[in-house]
Enzyme design. Structure first.
Site, PDB file in Angstrom:
ATOM      1  N   GLN A 220       0.826  -1.200   0.000  1.00  0.00           N
ATOM      2  CA  GLN A 220       0.000   0.000   0.000  1.00  0.00           C
ATOM      3  C   GLN A 220       0.867   1.259   0.000  1.00  0.00           C
ATOM      4  O   GLN A 220       0.329   2.362  -0.058  1.00  0.00           O
ATOM      5  CB  GLN A 220      -0.915   0.012   1.237  1.00  0.00           C
ATOM      6  N   ARG A 367      -8.323  -0.564   8.082  1.00  0.00           N
ATOM      7  CA  ARG A 367      -9.328   0.391   7.598  1.00  0.00           C
ATOM      8  C   ARG A 367      -9.583   1.457   8.642  1.00  0.00           C
ATOM      9  O   ARG A 367     -10.704   1.676   9.086  1.00  0.00           O
ATOM     10  CB  ARG A 367     -10.618  -0.335   7.269  1.00  0.00           C
ATOM     11  N   CYS A 368      -8.506   2.115   9.021  1.00  0.00           N
ATOM     12  CA  CYS A 368      -8.561   2.909  10.230  1.00  0.00           C
ATOM     13  C   CYS A 368      -7.433   3.916  10.184  1.00  0.00           C
ATOM     14  O   CYS A 368      -6.348   3.617   9.728  1.00  0.00           O
ATOM     15  CB  CYS A 368      -8.370   1.946  11.394  1.00  0.00           C
ATOM     16  N   GLU A 739     -12.463   4.577   5.622  1.00  0.00           N
ATOM     17  CA  GLU A 739     -12.506   3.800   6.851  1.00  0.00           C
ATOM     18  C   GLU A 739     -13.704   4.116   7.730  1.00  0.00           C
ATOM     19  O   GLU A 739     -13.978   3.383   8.674  1.00  0.00           O
ATOM     20  CB  GLU A 739     -11.227   4.043   7.615  1.00  0.00           C
TER      21      GLU A 739
END
Ligand code: FES
Ligand code: FES
Lengths: 787, 162
Positions: A220, A367-368, A739
């Site tokens: 990523q 996702r944060c 997120e």
């Protein structure tokens, strides 16, 4: 391509540019990369959570006719590569030399002709271990008699990693001491896993002659990874090319650097051949970046009539065997201090204590935005706990305590400056979509019949888009992102960005941003990403940073190009630049709209033979690096309706209403898709997913048989709504959304279950995942069964 | 051992290890990388292909077992230059994000629609049931259901059909 009539160019529900290849099975994921002469690697992993390595005998594996080599920690040690830095200034073993510290830890790497042979050879390696007692429970990690896990570190005599705090302790304690009502709860945010559908892997191709390394990898953050490889392996950075091709979901799992990547690189250097390493699913679940694992004690103080005064919490953060979390350096507990949520408080204080355990290293921001999820969960559970204590409706309690629109920019008690918000409007909208009063009536009727129905709310505020470089860096790399934009003579453009898609649709939305700014149709704009040789430097896609940081860079670079275009147009029209007017895609002379030049005509002139105005060298292109002045603060109101089967304790999410405010929406279709996906993950976390361990440190969540991910049968049809409160400091007013649904949904689901069970059974808290066994035990008033 | 099967209409004969999984045969031997792999336990469905028209998890089928059978993968779904309605539905309804589950989902959906003899109505519950052996980590399923419904409606429409 579908275009909305009034806005022919730019923002809107544009179909995705990525789709044509994916629906044909023509994506290129890492495992789809095959190079001539490519070899295959496989990792031998520790079966024990804590053990000393006595010996490793790879002779039988080496005798296998298809095996080309076996790499052990000793081999790496000779090259000073046995350890690598984590994203948090800790170290992590690439291949274990002294001890193994979690079940699944990397011990050796086999290189063979094909994947099956590589796996066969793992069975032929003989490792002798001397087992040691394991530390599994984070609460016991700091006990005096706990075995020291990181005895490799100079001066480390216990399992302590860090202590970190935010807010004012004395002030907060004083408010608690004088408050009418104080409620406290022990709340665990359990260890879960992002589990993208594509596991992690890499293909390393080292060219011995040129010294170039090309690495296709599930990353990523390809630029940050390149820099780390340069620092670790001593390879010159300009000779490393990291390509992160199509990625089958990331969710934070693909932010860290894993030992398998490093082994593939070493294997390619040693053999002179390309080497592929793809982990299997159990390797993904047992060894790569997990998430959460926060053991929290929370308190909330309020007046009798429901004014929330203060919150405080003490947290033990389980980081596993190596502190391999990826947080900005100054924030070892990430942005957890946003746990003050959406409420106007008098005081707040949190303390977080990081510890080592004999579990897989991490944890990543699943996702944060760096522990925002844990924070939102805590505050939204505490507010509901307070509502129970006061006998107030949880919606009313929230509405009473929200930060009001006129208070923005709002400085909270732990140092964040919330950029913009209108919480009440979002809350009321969600209640309207849900038919909140009607739901309460239905619940009362059902209760009278002995049926279990619950309505749960959450209202989250996030802090995303890390971050201003004077405050935020990872391994010393500032968290800014670059963009470069070139407009070709015929008016077609190429935008290079430092972030990349793992499914979010950057090729579409970033083209839309440039289209909106320059008036070039999105189909004429190519977005290049995921290749360090072809894109500018930046820190990558995670923590919902793409739109807030890189999206801003795209808008800014397009504006720079537009400024040049104005000068060139002025020359072409023989007018002063100030006398030109911009309407999307064209400059015209004020008062004489007939007289104008389109961006395409300007692009041709910029490359043409005629003289260009002073200050214009030619071509139509620009670069920028965007350093955000602040983070952005998306928010949302979520309502969940559950039914619980009183006979089986099975929780069914019947409805889920999500009203998100992520500022300006570039492509509402994609925004909604992001929200859907995060909500499903939230259902998984709340009801199904758990990376559990037994007392010996054996991982009990190591496959999709044990780590349960929602299918289409476990989730409802999502009901969405929106409000739009632009970010005042972001060039296009966007805040980021990826997120939010994962942050906001777990507390709504837990609150719904407690809402169903409190009256009939007196259940005031159940830790996630709320499996039938746990819910049943709670209904019987028994302690939770071990999972 | 030697195996002969039909893949996307072409007969293929190949010398294989008896233990070779169909998913690896398709991906590594034939280079049909549209079929994906996502788990060790037959839970995710990223690997779904059609065998004699029925969806199967190709990670749970030995290549040898596919001998004499007809296998169809995502690469065969588009006819000439015309997208299958299911493919089109995924685009129309934003039924995909990272795209990793998409080929498997499309194959299952194609089989589901093929099974409906006279285009009788399909409920959302039936669609959800049909894809319940497969995981999508990105979309939350709502848009996948809509995508399949879009294709079903398209094929049921009098002027539509294939
Ligand atoms: S790869 Fe997961 S079911 Fe086949
Ligand atoms: S689109 Fe990513 S797994 Fe389904």
């Amino acid at each position: 391509m579908a275009m909305i009539e009034e806005r022919p160019i730019g923002f809107g529900r544009l179909k995705r540019k990525e789709d044509p290849r994916f629906i044909r099975g023509q994506g290129t994921y890492v495992d789809d990369v095959t190079l001539p002469g490519m070899l295959h690697g496989a990792v031998l992993r520790s079966p024990l959570a804590h053990a000393r390595i006595v010996s490793i005998d790879a002779s039988a594996a080496l005798a296998h006719p298809k095996v080309r080599g076996v790499i052990t920690g000793k081999d790496l040690e000779a090259q000073k590569l046995a350890w690598m830095p984590t994203m948090s200034y800790d170290t992590q073993a690439v291949l274990a030399t002294d001890k193994v510290r979690f079940q699944g830890q990397e011990v050796a790497f086999v290189i063979a002709d094909d994947r099956y042979a590589a796996r066969d050879a793992l069975e032929l390696i003989d490792v002798e271990y001397e087992p040691l007692p394991a530390v599994v429970n984070a609460r016991k990690a700091l006990d005096a008699d706990a075995p020291v896990i990181r005895d490799d570190k100079d001066g480390q005599t216990d399992n302590h990693i860090f202590d970190w705090e935010a807010g004012d302790k004395a002030e907060t304690d004083a408010v608690f001491a004088r408050a009418d009502v104080v409620v406290s709860r022990d709340i665990i945010y359990p260890r879960c896993h992002p589990a993208p559908l594509e596991t992690c892997g890499a293909v390393a191709d080292y060219d011995r002659v040129s010294g170039h390394l090309t690495l296709w990898t599930t990353s990523q953050a390809p630029h940050a990874h390149r820099t780390v490889y340069a620092l670790v392996a001593g390879l010159p950075e300009h000779k490393i090319r990291v390509i992160s091709p199509d990625i089958g979901g990331g969710f934070g799992n693909k932010v860290p650097i894993y030992p398998g990547y490093v082994c593939a690189i070493v294997a390619s250097i040693v053999t002179g051949k390309p080497v592929k390493w793809m982990e299997d699913r159990s390797e993904n679940l047992t060894s790569t970046g997990f998430a959460r694992d926060y053991v929290m004690h929370g308190g909330i103080a309020a007046t009798r009539d429901g004014k929330i005064l203060a919150v405080r919490t003490d947290v033990i953060a389980d980081h596993g065997a190596f502190n391999a979390t990826a947080q900005p350096t100054k924030y070892p507990a990430g942005f957890f201090s946003i746990f003050t949520g959406s409420y106007d408080l008098e005081a707040a204080y949190c303390a977080v204590h990081g510890v080592y355990t004999n579990k897989a290293p991490g944890g990543v921001a699943y996702r944060c935005s760096f522990r925002v999820t844990e924070a939102a969960y805590l505050i939204e559970r505490m507010v509901d706990a307070l509502a129970l204590e006061l006998g107030t409706d949880p919606a009313e309690l929230r509405l009473k305590n929200f930060i009001r629109p006129e208070q923005f920019p709002y400085e909270n008690k732990t140092g964040w400056t919330y950029d913009s918000g209108d919480y009440e409007t979002a809350m009321r909208k969600a209640m309207e979509i849900a038919g909140y009063d009607e739901l309460r009536r239905e619940q009362a009727e059902k209760r009278a019949k002995g049926e279990l129905m619950g309505i749960g709310l959450s209202f989250f505020t996030e802090t995303v888009g890390a971050g201003p470089r004077k405050h935020m860096d990872i391994l010393g790399l500032g968290m800014a992102d670059g963009a470069d934009l070139r407009v070709h003579p015929t008016g077609k453009a190429v935008l290079g960005i430092s972030v990349q898609t793992q499914g979010q649709g950057h090729e579409t939305t970033f083209a839309q941003i440039v289209a909106e700014e320059l008036g070039i149709p999105p189909e004429d704009i190519e977005v290049v990403h995921g290749d360090t040789d072809r894109t500018p430097f930046g820190l990558g896609t995670y923590g919902s940073r793409s739109t807030p940081v890189s999206g801003a860079a795209a808008a800014v670079v397009a504006r720079k190009v537009r400024d040049q275009a104005r000068l060139i147009a002025a020359g072409m029209l023989e007018a002063s630049p100030d006398d030109l007017e911009w309407e999307k895609g064209r400059f015209s002379v004020k008062g004489d709209p007939e007289q104008g030049k389109t961006i395409q005509e300007i692009a041709m002139a910029a490359h043409g033979a005629a003289d260009l105005p002073e200050g214009i060298e030619g071509a139509l292109e620009a670069q920028t690096v965007y350093n955000p002045p602040n983070l952005t603060f998306p928010f949302g109101a979520y309502i969940c309706v559950v039914d619980i089967d009183p006979g089986t304790a099975q929780v069914k999410v019947r409805r889920f209403i999500a009203v998100d405010d992520c500022g300006v929406r570039i492509n509402p279709m994609i925004v909604e898709g992001q929200i859907h996906g995060g909500l499903a993950e939230g259902v998984g976390i709340a009801l199904m997913e758990l990376i559990a361990f037994d007392e010996q440190g054996n991982c009990l969540g190591g496959s999709f048989m044990d780590y349960l991910i929602p299918t289409a049968l476990e989730v409802p049809e999502w009901e969405l709504g929106e409000t739009v409160t632009p970010s005042p400091h972001h060039p296009i007013g966007a805040k980021g959304v990826g997120e939010s649904p994962n942050v906001g949904s777990p507390p709504a689901i837990v609150n719904a279950v407690i809402d169903a069970l409190y009256e009939p059974y007196g259940v005031s808290h159940i830790d996630m995942p709320m499996t039938p066994a746990r819910v049943w035990a709670a209904m019987q008033g028994r302690p939770e069964p071990p999972q | 051992m030697q195996v002969t099967l039909t893949v996307n209409g072409d007969e293929v004969t190949s010398e294989i290890e008896p233990r070779l999984l169909l998913v690896h045969f398709l991906r590594d031997t034939l280079g049909l990388t549209g079929t994906h792999w996502g788990c060790d336990t037959s839970n995710c469905g990223a690997c779904v292909v059609l065998m004699d028209g029925e969806p199967v998890k190709s990670c749970t089928v030995l290549t040898a077992m596919a001998g004499g059978h007809e296998v169809r993968t995502i690469e065969s779904v588009e006819r000439g230059d015309v997208l299958d309605p299911v493919q089109q539905g995924f685009v129309e309804e934003h039924g995909l994000q990272c795209g990793f589950c998409t080929p498997g989902m499309i194959m299952t959906a194609r089989a589901l629609l093929d099974r409906r003899a006279g285009g009788e109505p399909l409920t959302d519950a039936e669609i959800r049931e049909a894809i319940s052996g497969q995981i999508c980590r990105c979309t939350g399923y709502t848009n996948i259901v809509k995508a399949i419904r879009w294709a079903a409606d398209q094929e049921a429409a009098p002027a539509g059909g294939r």
